[in-house]
Motif scaffolding. Structure first.
Motif, short mmCIF file in Angstrom:
data_model
loop_
_atom_site.label_atom_id
_atom_site.label_comp_id
_atom_site.label_asym_id
_atom_site.label_seq_id
_atom_site.Cartn_x
_atom_site.Cartn_y
_atom_site.Cartn_z
N ASP A 6 39.96 40.87 47.72
CA ASP A 6 38.73 40.34 48.34
C ASP A 6 37.78 41.47 48.71
O ASP A 6 36.58 41.39 48.46
CB ASP A 6 39.07 39.52 49.59
CG ASP A 6 39.81 38.24 49.29
OD1 ASP A 6 39.66 37.69 48.18
OD2 ASP A 6 40.56 37.78 50.18
N ARG A 7 38.34 42.51 49.27
CA ARG A 7 37.51 43.66 49.67
C ARG A 7 36.86 44.32 48.45
O ARG A 7 35.70 44.72 48.50
CB ARG A 7 38.34 44.67 50.45
CG ARG A 7 38.60 44.26 51.88
CD ARG A 7 39.39 45.36 52.63
NE ARG A 7 39.55 45.08 54.02
CZ ARG A 7 40.29 44.12 54.56
NH1 ARG A 7 40.93 43.29 53.78
NH2 ARG A 7 40.38 43.96 55.87
N ARG A 8 37.61 44.43 47.37
CA ARG A 8 37.04 45.03 46.16
C ARG A 8 35.93 44.15 45.58
O ARG A 8 34.91 44.67 45.12
CB ARG A 8 38.15 45.25 45.13
CG ARG A 8 39.09 46.39 45.55
CD ARG A 8 40.20 46.68 44.57
NE ARG A 8 39.68 47.04 43.26
CZ ARG A 8 40.27 46.68 42.12
NH1 ARG A 8 41.39 45.99 42.14
NH2 ARG A 8 39.76 47.04 40.97
N MET A 21 30.57 37.03 36.35
CA MET A 21 31.97 36.92 36.78
C MET A 21 32.88 37.69 35.82
O MET A 21 33.85 38.31 36.24
CB MET A 21 32.42 35.45 36.83
CG MET A 21 31.84 34.67 37.98
SD MET A 21 32.27 35.36 39.58
CE MET A 21 30.68 36.01 40.07
N LYS A 22 32.51 37.71 34.55
CA LYS A 22 33.30 38.46 33.57
C LYS A 22 33.27 39.96 33.90
O LYS A 22 34.31 40.62 33.94
CB LYS A 22 32.76 38.21 32.16
CG LYS A 22 33.52 38.95 31.09
CD LYS A 22 32.94 38.67 29.71
CE LYS A 22 33.68 39.48 28.67
NZ LYS A 22 33.10 39.30 27.33
N THR A 35 38.36 35.46 39.21
CA THR A 35 37.36 36.10 40.07
C THR A 35 36.43 35.05 40.66
O THR A 35 36.12 35.09 41.86
CB THR A 35 36.55 37.14 39.26
OG1 THR A 35 37.47 38.09 38.71
CG2 THR A 35 35.53 37.84 40.13
N ALA A 36 35.98 34.11 39.83
CA ALA A 36 35.09 33.05 40.31
C ALA A 36 35.78 32.22 41.40
O ALA A 36 35.14 31.84 42.39
CB ALA A 36 34.65 32.16 39.15
N ASN A 37 37.05 31.94 41.22
CA ASN A 37 37.81 31.18 42.23
C ASN A 37 37.89 31.95 43.55
O ASN A 37 37.73 31.37 44.63
CB ASN A 37 39.21 30.84 41.73
CG ASN A 37 39.20 29.84 40.61
OD1 ASN A 37 38.23 29.11 40.41
ND2 ASN A 37 40.28 29.80 39.84
#
Length: 138
Positions: A6-8, A21-22, A35-37
């Motif tokens: 999450d921090r990254r 998102m990719k 990542t999108a989730n």
């Protein structure tokens, strides 16, 4: 509670909030869908409150950057706040604070002349101390 992933995600988005998102997934070694989730979860939990742009104020026509600390012994807040409401084009942030002052205004002006006009009007409502930003350091 945020984990390292999450921090990254947040660190990458703070650098470039417009990446796909990719691309974000590649940077944090996850699929675009995963990542999108994660991003949706951060939004739903209120960690991410919204998205914005970073503006170059000088190029946008507002190069005079100021902080104005409002000092008063006693005053009726309503006329001051009404005045500030009419000056929203200059106002970047308005903080109610404790300590030496009672409000801290962050403002941007297109010229020193407009700053001077603003301060002349402001002086009708409150006492203040002005600071002008010379150079922003990151």
């Amino acid at each position: 509670m945020l984990d390292n992933t999450d921090r990254r995600i947040l660190e990458e988005l703070l650098q470039n909030g417009r990446m796909s998102m990719k691309e974000l997934g590649q940077k944090i070694h996850m699929t675009g869908q995963a990542t999108a989730n994660r991003l949706l979860k951060l939004e739903e939990e209120g960690v991410i409150e919204g998205y914005t742009i970073r503006l170059n104020h000088a190029k946008a026509g507002n190069p005079v950057h100021t902080f104005i600390n409002i000092y008063t012994k006693e005053f009726n807040h309503r006329p001051f706040l009404s005045f500030i409401e009419t000056q929203r084009s200059y106002l970047v942030n308005n903080f109610k604070i404790s300590g030496e002052g009672c409000y801290l205004l962050e403002c941007r002006f297109p010229s020193n002349e407009e700053l001077d006009l603003f301060l002349s009007e402001l002086n009708k409502y409150v006492n203040y101390k002005l600071s002008i930003v010379i150079n922003k350091k990151n």
